[in-house]
Scaffold this active site. Structure first.
Site, PDB file in Angstrom:
ATOM      1  N   LYS A  19       7.898   0.951  -6.681  1.00 50.62           N
ATOM      2  CA  LYS A  19       7.070   2.479  -6.533  1.00 50.62           C
ATOM      3  C   LYS A  19       6.292   2.645  -7.823  1.00 50.62           C
ATOM      4  CE  LYS A  19       7.556   7.410  -5.409  1.00 50.62           C
ATOM      5  NZ  LYS A  19       6.416   7.466  -4.759  1.00 50.62           N
ATOM      6  N   THR A  22       2.563   7.988  -7.660  1.00 49.15           N
ATOM      7  CA  THR A  22       3.037   9.024  -7.075  1.00 49.15           C
ATOM      8  C   THR A  22       1.888   9.844  -6.502  1.00 49.15           C
ATOM      9  OG1 THR A  22       4.513  10.935  -7.019  1.00 49.15           O
ATOM     10  CG2 THR A  22       3.521  10.481  -9.052  1.00 49.15           C
ATOM     11  N   GLU A  72       3.603   2.545  -3.139  1.00 50.24           N
ATOM     12  CA  GLU A  72       4.726   3.719  -2.708  1.00 50.24           C
ATOM     13  C   GLU A  72       5.879   2.960  -2.152  1.00 50.24           C
ATOM     14  OE1 GLU A  72       5.207   6.835  -3.437  1.00 50.24           O
ATOM     15  OE2 GLU A  72       3.152   7.948  -3.656  1.00 50.24           O
TER      16      GLU A  72
END
Length: 103
Positions: A19, A22, A72
């Site tokens: 990841k 954000t 993500e």
């Protein structure tokens, strides 16, 4: 004190480097490239790593792509569902790209 929090379910992906972005609302749009942020879990604010912000850019929900979803570590449909769950009435967001600085 932590600078940014993530839901606990994202901790392993962040620590593994899966990841790398954000999507946040305006309240977290103040971060800028070069910022070093202490990261905590949303549920208990427990620190778990430090990240470096690489880029912050505005994005609308309908502009999200498969590339965003990959960053993500989820599908595009999952990403949109997660964002809608957190920010049910927002349309304007900020993509915060980051890299893991230290654990």
């Amino acid at each position: 004190m932590n600078d940014i929090t993530f839901y606990q379910r994202f901790e392993a992906d962040i620590l593994a480097g899966r990841k790398t972005i954000t999507i946040r609302d305006k309240s977290e749009s103040h971060f800028k490239a070069g910022d070093i942020l202490r990261v905590g879990r949303f549920e208990d604010n427990q620190y778990f790593c430090t990240i470096e912000v690489l880029n912050v850019s505005p994005i609308r929900l309908d502009e999200l792509t498969e590339q965003h979803a990959k960053q993500e570590n989820m599908t595009l449909a999952e990403l949109k569902k997660v964002i809608r769950g957190i920010y049910p009435s927002e349309q304007q967001f900020w993509e915060i790209m980051f890299k893991l600085e230290r654990i």
